[in-house]
Scaffold this active site. Sequence first.
Site, PDB file in Angstrom:
ATOM      1  N   LYS A  18       0.862  -1.188   0.000  1.00 25.29           N
ATOM      2  CA  LYS A  18       0.000   0.000   0.000  1.00 25.29           C
ATOM      3  C   LYS A  18       0.889   1.225   0.000  1.00 25.29           C
ATOM      4  O   LYS A  18       2.053   1.156   0.402  1.00 25.29           O
ATOM      5  CB  LYS A  18      -0.886  -0.011   1.248  1.00 25.29           C
ATOM      6  CG  LYS A  18      -2.107   0.871   1.151  1.00 25.29           C
ATOM      7  CD  LYS A  18      -3.272   0.189   0.456  1.00 25.29           C
ATOM      8  CE  LYS A  18      -4.409   1.155   0.240  1.00 25.29           C
ATOM      9  NZ  LYS A  18      -5.632   0.504  -0.239  1.00 25.29           N
ATOM     10  N   ASP A  49      -7.137   4.505  -4.310  1.00 26.60           N
ATOM     11  CA  ASP A  49      -7.771   4.394  -2.986  1.00 26.60           C
ATOM     12  C   ASP A  49      -8.357   5.781  -2.721  1.00 26.60           C
ATOM     13  O   ASP A  49      -8.576   6.553  -3.676  1.00 26.60           O
ATOM     14  CB  ASP A  49      -6.733   3.984  -1.912  1.00 26.60           C
ATOM     15  CG  ASP A  49      -7.371   3.598  -0.575  1.00 26.60           C
ATOM     16  OD1 ASP A  49      -7.857   2.471  -0.443  1.00 26.60           O
ATOM     17  OD2 ASP A  49      -7.405   4.434   0.351  1.00 26.60           O
TER      18      ASP A  49
HETATM   19  P1  NDP Z   1     -13.008   8.151  -2.325  1.00 25.83           P
HETATM   20  O1  NDP Z   1     -11.947   9.147  -2.117  1.00 25.83           O
HETATM   21  O2  NDP Z   1     -13.571   7.944  -3.684  1.00 25.83           O
HETATM   22  O3  NDP Z   1     -14.253   8.453  -1.371  1.00 25.83           O
HETATM   23  C1  NDP Z   1     -14.130   8.533   0.031  1.00 25.83           C
HETATM   24  C2  NDP Z   1     -15.482   8.944   0.570  1.00 25.83           C
HETATM   25  O4  NDP Z   1     -15.468   8.849   1.983  1.00 25.83           O
HETATM   26  C3  NDP Z   1     -15.820  10.398   0.250  1.00 25.83           C
HETATM   27  O5  NDP Z   1     -17.216  10.503   0.099  1.00 25.83           O
HETATM   28  C4  NDP Z   1     -15.351  11.132   1.499  1.00 25.83           C
HETATM   29  O6  NDP Z   1     -16.020  12.378   1.738  1.00 25.83           O
HETATM   30  C5  NDP Z   1     -15.784  10.123   2.550  1.00 25.83           C
HETATM   31  N1  NDP Z   1     -15.057  10.309   3.787  1.00 25.83           N
HETATM   32  C6  NDP Z   1     -13.715  10.382   3.953  1.00 25.83           C
HETATM   33  N2  NDP Z   1     -13.447  10.551   5.250  1.00 25.83           N
HETATM   34  C7  NDP Z   1     -14.644  10.574   5.883  1.00 25.83           C
HETATM   35  C8  NDP Z   1     -15.042  10.708   7.236  1.00 25.83           C
HETATM   36  N3  NDP Z   1     -14.133  10.873   8.197  1.00 25.83           N
HETATM   37  N4  NDP Z   1     -16.365  10.667   7.529  1.00 25.83           N
HETATM   38  C9  NDP Z   1     -17.300  10.498   6.553  1.00 25.83           C
HETATM   39  N5  NDP Z   1     -16.975  10.382   5.258  1.00 25.83           N
HETATM   40  C10 NDP Z   1     -15.663  10.417   4.945  1.00 25.83           C
HETATM   41  O7  NDP Z   1     -12.427   6.772  -1.746  1.00 25.83           O
HETATM   42  P2  NDP Z   1     -12.904   5.290  -2.051  1.00 25.83           P
HETATM   43  O8  NDP Z   1     -14.372   5.252  -2.228  1.00 25.83           O
HETATM   44  O9  NDP Z   1     -12.026   4.739  -3.109  1.00 25.83           O
HETATM   45  O10 NDP Z   1     -12.488   4.545  -0.697  1.00 25.83           O
HETATM   46  C11 NDP Z   1     -13.361   4.463   0.429  1.00 25.83           C
HETATM   47  C12 NDP Z   1     -12.906   3.350   1.354  1.00 25.83           C
HETATM   48  O11 NDP Z   1     -12.886   2.100   0.637  1.00 25.83           O
HETATM   49  C13 NDP Z   1     -11.505   3.518   1.934  1.00 25.83           C
HETATM   50  O12 NDP Z   1     -11.479   2.944   3.228  1.00 25.83           O
HETATM   51  C14 NDP Z   1     -10.648   2.649   1.005  1.00 25.83           C
HETATM   52  O13 NDP Z   1      -9.457   2.213   1.632  1.00 25.83           O
HETATM   53  C15 NDP Z   1     -11.609   1.495   0.761  1.00 25.83           C
HETATM   54  N6  NDP Z   1     -11.331   0.695  -0.426  1.00 25.83           N
HETATM   55  C16 NDP Z   1     -11.278   1.276  -1.662  1.00 25.83           C
HETATM   56  C17 NDP Z   1     -11.027   0.503  -2.766  1.00 25.83           C
HETATM   57  C18 NDP Z   1     -11.075   1.057  -4.151  1.00 25.83           C
HETATM   58  O14 NDP Z   1     -11.024   0.265  -5.101  1.00 25.83           O
HETATM   59  N7  NDP Z   1     -11.195   2.364  -4.339  1.00 25.83           N
HETATM   60  C19 NDP Z   1     -10.708  -0.945  -2.649  1.00 25.83           C
HETATM   61  C20 NDP Z   1     -10.908  -1.469  -1.309  1.00 25.83           C
HETATM   62  C21 NDP Z   1     -11.166  -0.659  -0.250  1.00 25.83           C
HETATM   63  P3  NDP Z   1     -15.417  13.752   1.138  1.00 25.83           P
HETATM   64  O15 NDP Z   1     -15.917  13.800  -0.271  1.00 25.83           O
HETATM   65  O16 NDP Z   1     -15.976  14.772   2.038  1.00 25.83           O
HETATM   66  O17 NDP Z   1     -13.914  13.643   1.241  1.00 25.83           O
END
Ligand code: NDP
Length: 448
Positions: A129, A169
């Site tokens: 990572k 991510d």
């Molecule tokens: P993105 O950056 O696309 O989206 C993250 C989302 O989470 C945004 O809506 C963000 O809001 C919100 N967010 C971040 N911090 C907080 C918080 N403290 N409270 C509430 N909402 C929050 O990321 P991903 O969707 O790619 O990733 C999301 C999760 O999934 C992570 O844990 C990642 O490690 C995991 N993951 C992702 C994979 C992938 O393929 N992308 C694969 C496996 C796991 P805002 O817009 O305000 O920042």
Amino acid sequence: MSGLDEKLHDIHEEVLRRNPGEIEFHQAVHEVLDSLGPVVAKHPQYADEAVIRRLCEPERQIIFRVPWVDDNGQVQINRGFRVEFNSALGPYKGGLRFHPTVYLGIVKFLGFEQIFKNSLTGLPIGGGKGGSDFDPKGRSDGEVMRFCQAFMTELYRHIGEYTDVPAGDIGVGGREIGYLFGQYKRITNRYESGVLTGKGLTWGGSQVRTEATGYGTVFFTHEILKSRGESFDGKRVVVSGSGNVAVYAIEKIHELGGTVIACSDSSGYIVDDKGIDLDLLKDVKLHRRARITEYAEQRGTAHYVAGGTVWEVPCDIALPCATQNELNGHDAVTLARGGCTIVAEGANMPCTPEAVKLFAESGVTFAPGKAANAGGVATSALEMQQNASRDSWSFGHTEERLAEIMRNIHSRCVETAEDYGQPGNYTAGANIAGFIQVADAMLALGVI
Ligand code: NDP
């Protein structure tokens, strides 16, 4: 944290001592060690040959300076990380996170989890990572591009299709992967498609990769429902976040007959009893990178709640898809009281250990991220397969491969939990099944 048997307790103490202050990493290690008691009792060779101790120490950790120039001509300095954790099963594989909270402890927790998740997919990928404390929010496209180019100017020497294959991510989506791949190609003078996954469809990407983590989490949840003779039909679902994982989880839930009534971003959440309007959500959060308040402003049936927690909204199923430790013990009790019977993690480690314990006590089925969200990395591995054979599969074929992988992960978790005397415990099933495959490969490869 305690409750580990003696050998595992000593290993955990050593991890705490050698990695001071890295609390998320400590939490992730404890969660896995907590499941391994019965494995070590049955197979003492894993403890005797220091397999578990070796697993807790990354093979390589790279930390580097990322200097770049912003739109005002000011030099900005960020810190870049890549932790190459374990390559017993294949090249290191795992995403890059760009977020201001990124530090070594976050990258190590994510890299550690990735080892077991990747093993569970059954595909030949090791765990790693990376990321940076760079915050893309509010930055122009030009700034994001210059940052990505500076980041890759150091990272390129450590990665490669047979060595280490990063992906996206939090904060790293198609735009960032494009800039990173462009810079890699420029520096190396090689069109090495297999060096990064999550690429665009016209330049080596795979169908379904964008959707895969969210879809995969829903496929996994569907398997849990099927095992109870149920389906998504008529189910009310709450999803946290509104990024890549959340949006495509919502899309698949609606396709399968469920209704998502609430989702969130880092400033608050929206409730829409008629069901989230996905086109509007995609436009606000994915295309315009705006705040979720705009959704409520444009949709009469929705209201916005500033702050608070989305877990206050009563539902049948909850999918945390935002970030680590976003669902605590209090939230777990609220969800159970509101009628929730399944929690599946789309994000990595979004539920605190206390929440997981309370789910077990209140009869809520809990599916850990390393199983439930493995669809993203699995489809990345399918992208690598297509790159290696210079092939390009259809959406339908790739989605069916993803669905099959999620079904297999689900049955491996269920069967392993039963074999080790903990039926219904998906955490034990995922940790033990993921561990055994990596541990056996490490034993076969000798002390390296
Ligand atoms: P993105 O950056 O696309 O989206 C993250 C989302 O989470 C945004 O809506 C963000 O809001 C919100 N967010 C971040 N911090 C907080 C918080 N403290 N409270 C509430 N909402 C929050 O990321 P991903 O969707 O790619 O990733 C999301 C999760 O999934 C992570 O844990 C990642 O490690 C995991 N993951 C992702 C994979 C992938 O393929 N992308 C694969 C496996 C796991 P805002 O817009 O305000 O920042």
